[in-house]
Design an enzyme around this catalytic site. Structure first.
Site, mmCIF file in Angstrom:
data_model
loop_
_atom_site.group_PDB
_atom_site.id
_atom_site.type_symbol
_atom_site.label_atom_id
_atom_site.label_comp_id
_atom_site.label_asym_id
_atom_site.label_seq_id
_atom_site.Cartn_x
_atom_site.Cartn_y
_atom_site.Cartn_z
ATOM 1 N N HIS A 144 -7.146 -6.554 -5.795
ATOM 2 C CA HIS A 144 -6.266 -7.512 -5.341
ATOM 3 C C HIS A 144 -6.652 -8.271 -4.100
ATOM 4 O O HIS A 144 -6.140 -9.611 -3.715
ATOM 5 C CB HIS A 144 -4.809 -6.898 -5.357
ATOM 6 C CG HIS A 144 -3.742 -7.512 -4.451
ATOM 7 N ND1 HIS A 144 -3.045 -7.031 -3.438
ATOM 8 C CD2 HIS A 144 -3.378 -9.103 -4.614
ATOM 9 C CE1 HIS A 144 -2.229 -7.779 -3.118
ATOM 10 N NE2 HIS A 144 -2.444 -8.933 -3.846
ATOM 11 N N ASP A 163 -4.955 -1.072 -7.250
ATOM 12 C CA ASP A 163 -3.924 -1.810 -7.535
ATOM 13 C C ASP A 163 -3.988 -2.075 -9.153
ATOM 14 O O ASP A 163 -2.979 -2.243 -9.664
ATOM 15 C CB ASP A 163 -3.944 -3.141 -7.061
ATOM 16 C CG ASP A 163 -3.149 -3.068 -5.639
ATOM 17 O OD1 ASP A 163 -2.446 -2.079 -5.393
ATOM 18 O OD2 ASP A 163 -3.382 -4.083 -4.606
ATOM 19 N N TYR A 191 4.178 -6.719 -12.540
ATOM 20 C CA TYR A 191 3.255 -6.203 -11.508
ATOM 21 C C TYR A 191 2.202 -7.371 -11.611
ATOM 22 O O TYR A 191 1.825 -7.945 -10.361
ATOM 23 C CB TYR A 191 2.773 -4.780 -11.574
ATOM 24 C CG TYR A 191 2.082 -4.543 -10.671
ATOM 25 C CD1 TYR A 191 2.459 -3.637 -9.782
ATOM 26 C CD2 TYR A 191 0.518 -4.728 -11.003
ATOM 27 C CE1 TYR A 191 1.583 -3.116 -8.693
ATOM 28 C CE2 TYR A 191 -0.368 -4.074 -9.978
ATOM 29 C CZ TYR A 191 0.005 -3.517 -8.970
ATOM 30 O OH TYR A 191 -0.704 -2.910 -8.064
HETATM 31 FE FE1 FEO Z 1 -2.697 -4.634 -2.816
HETATM 32 FE FE2 FEO Z 1 -0.863 -2.063 -3.492
HETATM 33 O O1 FEO Z 1 -1.664 -3.178 -2.522
#
Ligand code: FEO
Length: 392
Positions: A144, A163, A191
């Site tokens: 991410h 992630d 998510y």
């Molecule tokens: Fe991009 Fe769960 O952190």
């Protein structure tokens, strides 16, 4: 403290955050977990850590398996602090541990912690033998953060995915089949929509890089471990990464005195009559992070706001700002709303839709003060027209 042996000699030693309800602006009604994994081999490896206030949970789980001072490596797949926040404290308990990370990871960790730890920086494709097992590192930038990477353990057919493939769900179950696909699909979708959506191209590249691997288990850093529904979650990610949608619509709106709401419901009647399913998301009662989860699936995204102070309502403004950042592609857009004078809201919504480069096949509709029966019929007809375009 409980620890779960997910494979022989590999333990889940993470933390369950039952209480978190807002994850940097994204509502998490089911809470979340921060997953960390302990691999016992000739070298002992801790994979990621947890959010700072859950450190004691992780430490207790590690201590239930080994003396933390024996840890040889702490693998930091991702710098964001829900996974690295405990690194400084963990290193106090594991003073001989080297920190394995990517080049961007080293930079990010140094900026976060002003540290000079014993780093072992790895390139994408590089491997590290830890005894019987091998750690194979694959960089997945922007899934991410720029530093993100995943680690594959070929001897176990196990992917430590950071992630990617996560779900915000606090549960005492550790495996996907113990929770069920329907709940997990909803949570993994929400998510993805709230966290990974802007990085579809990078997600596609990551999926391509993983496609040759024989994977029996996926261990993300949030939620449950995938072992049963791996084909299903990979198929969903593949659709989401390429902005593939379903032939359905979502109407996202807010209203001051009920006129825009009447328009929204007439629009939905027309969509229903055309055979297209539609979700109604009134931003007075729906959080923007829930509305964006509908956008993930909907081909048609129709947005309504009355004009207030020469623009759209602040709720709609917040949603549009959020959506502009998340950048969903390939949708059919439409704007509508009531007004007393001025009537700028519809044009302002269309500007955002144009910025996103969506199709805008039907001109926006604005209705003065309160819609009459004829105008509501016109909204219904517009719904039918948009429904037919969605079905094309
Ligand atoms: Fe991009 Fe769960 O952190």
């Amino acid at each position: 403290m409980d620890k779960t042996e997910i494979k022989k000699g590999i333990y889940w030693v993470g933390a369950i955050d039952w209480d978190i309800r807002n994850f940097h602006g994204y509502l998490t009604p089911r809470g979340t977990t921060y997953n960390a994994f302990l691999i016992l081999d000739e070298k002992i490896v801790l994979v990621d850590t947890v959010k700072h206030y859950t450190f004691d949970q992780m430490l207790a789980r590690i201590k239930a398996v080994i003396d933390p001072a024996k840890i040889d490596y702490i693998l930091s797949n991702h710098v964001e602090m829900d996974h690295s926040g405990c690194l400084p404290r963990m290193l106090e308990h594991a003073p001989n541990a080297k920190v394995i990370t990517s080049t961007q990871g080293e930079k990010g960790l140094k900026r976060h912690f002003k540290c000079d730890w014993d780093f072992h920086v790895v390139k994408s494709g590089e491997e590290l033998k830890i005894g019987r097992r091998t750690l194979h590192f694959i960089h997945t930038p922007m899934v991410h953060w720029p530093d993100s990477m995943v680690t594959y353990v070929p001897e176990e057919k196990l992917l430590l995915s950071s992630d990617a493939f996560g779900q915000h769900i606090a549960t005492s179950e550790r495996f996907d089949d113990e929770v069920g696909w329907d709940i997990l699909k909803e949570q993994a979708g929400s998510y993805y929509a709230n966290i990974v959506l802007p990085y579809g191209d990078q997600t596609k590249k990551a999926l391509d890089a993983l496609s040759g691997l024989d994977i029996e288990m996926i261990c993300p850093d949030h939620g449950v471990v995938w072992r049963k529904f791996i084909p299903q979650i990979l198929a969903e990610y593949s659709k989401w990464a390429t902005h593939e949608t379903e032939k359905r619509a979502v109407i996202i709106y807010d209203s001051m005195w009920g006129s825009t709401e009447k328009m929204a419901f007439s629009l939905s009647e027309g969509l229903e009559e055309s055979g297209v399913r539609v979700n109604m998301r009134n931003l007075k009662v729906t959080h923007i992070s829930d509305a964006i989860a509908d956008v993930l699936y909907a081909k048609g995204v129709f947005i309504g706001s009355p004009t207030l102070n020469n623009g759209y309502l602040p709720t709609i403004g917040a949603f549009l700002t959020y959506m502009k950042g998340l950048r969903p592609r390939n949708r059919i857009g439409f704007a509508f709303g009531s007004y007393g004078w001025g009537g700028q809201s519809v044009g302002d919504i269309e500007k955002v839709i144009n910025d996103l480069k969506w199709d805008l096949p039907v001109e926006g509709v604005k209705i003065n003060y309160i819609p009459d029966a004829k105008e509501l019929d016109m909204m219904k007809e517009t719904g039918k027209r948009l429904g037919n375009l969605i079905k094309d």
